[in-house]
Design an enzyme around this catalytic site. Structure first.
Site, PDB file in Angstrom:
ATOM      1  N   SER A   1       0.858  -1.182   0.000  1.00  0.00           N
ATOM      2  CA  SER A   1       0.000   0.000   0.000  1.00  0.00           C
ATOM      3  C   SER A   1       0.897   1.237   0.000  1.00  0.00           C
ATOM      4  O   SER A   1       2.063   1.175   0.426  1.00  0.00           O
ATOM      5  CB  SER A   1      -0.896   0.009   1.248  1.00  0.00           C
ATOM      6  OG  SER A   1      -1.525   1.264   1.430  1.00  0.00           O
TER       7      SER A   1
ATOM      8  N   TYR B   1      -0.933  -0.627  10.525  1.00  0.00           N
ATOM      9  CA  TYR B   1      -1.139  -0.883   9.094  1.00  0.00           C
ATOM     10  C   TYR B   1       0.063  -0.406   8.294  1.00  0.00           C
ATOM     11  O   TYR B   1       0.576  -1.134   7.422  1.00  0.00           O
ATOM     12  CB  TYR B   1      -2.413  -0.182   8.628  1.00  0.00           C
ATOM     13  CG  TYR B   1      -2.780  -0.462   7.184  1.00  0.00           C
ATOM     14  CD1 TYR B   1      -3.273  -1.707   6.811  1.00  0.00           C
ATOM     15  CD2 TYR B   1      -2.638   0.518   6.204  1.00  0.00           C
ATOM     16  CE1 TYR B   1      -3.629  -1.975   5.496  1.00  0.00           C
ATOM     17  CE2 TYR B   1      -2.984   0.260   4.881  1.00  0.00           C
ATOM     18  CZ  TYR B   1      -3.470  -0.978   4.531  1.00  0.00           C
ATOM     19  OH  TYR B   1      -3.811  -1.248   3.221  1.00  0.00           O
TER      20      TYR B   1
END
Length: 277
Positions: free
Chosen positions: A146, A159
């Site tokens: 990501s 995350y």
């Protein structure tokens, strides 16, 4: 979609029953590839397999239940594909989850949960399938990370860390495996239309609501992101960055003085702050 190389015939995708994994499976099915998807949702998995089969009736499409936190699940699939298809050409480690919250609020158990899936799930996939790639002398590992792994999104430390580790892992494996004829790509998309918020854990309900809004308002669909990934894999790109704005912000982080980058970044993420009631 671009024409795939002659070596791209057999594809395995974790988290392939929904979102980006499903979109990737459809792209490869349309190209006539044999596709095996794995997921923890058997209902979605079988439904997706049937849709894939309708796309390419003469090509074998498979669904297998697999939890990426269990190495044995992936090993069983690797052994089956090696016997059934004679190997594999593209491995896509796509399964992932999200977690958000301030550093002082997030439980260590939530850190362990996300790292076990987002990082170690990818490690397990690479570990299990690399021997097949080495034996056949070629293969391509695609790890879905990501832009959060390249940037520093506030209140998403776990995350960010999980995805940054996938970026580091991918770069390491690219150097480690290149002499064996194995390519490695890491994919770092920004927000796009997917269902990541379904399994998201958060200490603040407003953060989950915000994430859902950001994902749904993404400029690219999962299908468009998948198309960019397939093209990047064909070109053997090390970094596949589907979103131009995200790539520009990453370049700014790398080359601008820290103070200037911080100001630019804060402006770009100010919309992510939940509004107070």
């Amino acid at each position: 979609m671009s024409t795939l190389s002659s070596k791209t015939k057999r594809v395995f995708i974790t988290g392939g029953a929904s979102g980006l994994g499903r979109a990737l499976a459809f792209h490869y099915a349309h190209a006539g590839c044999q596709v095996c998807i794995a997921d923890v949702s058997d209902a979605r998995g079988e439904e997706t397999r049937q849709e894939l089969q309708r796309i390419s009736p003469s090509t074998e499409m498979l669904y297998r239940h697999a939890d990426v936190t269990h190495e044995e699940d992936l090993q069983i699939i690797a052994d089956e594909l090696n016997q059934r298809w004679g190997g594999l050409d593209v491995l896509i480690n796509n399964a992932g989850v999200a977690q958000a919250g301030a550093i002082e609020d997030v439980l260590l158990s939530d850190w362990e949960w996300i790292l076990n899936i987002n990082l170690l799930g990818v490690v397990r996939g690479c570990k299990v399938f690399t021997p097949i790639f080495k034996r056949q002398g070629h293969g391509h590992i695609v790890n879905i990370a990501s832009m959060a792994g390249l940037l520093d999104v506030p209140r998403m430390a776990s995350y960010n860390v999980s995805k940054a580790a996938v970026v580091a892992l991918s770069g390491t494996l690219e150097q480690e495996l290149m002499d064996a004829g194995i390519h490695v790509s890491v994919v770092c998309p920004s927000f796009f239309q997917t269902n990541l918020e379904e399994t998201m854990r958060t200490t603040d309900p407003s953060l989950k609501k915000m994430m859902g809004k950001l994902l749904s308002s993404g400029k690219l669909s999962a299908e468009q992101v998948a198309e960019k990934i397939v093209l990047g894999v064909e070109k053997h790109e090390s970094y596949i960055l589907p979103h131009i704005a995200g790539e520009r912000l990453w370049l700014a982080k790398r080359y601008l003085p820290q103070r200037l980058y911080s100001k630019l970044f804060q402006r770009s993420v100010s919309r992510m702050k939940p509004r107070k009631n």
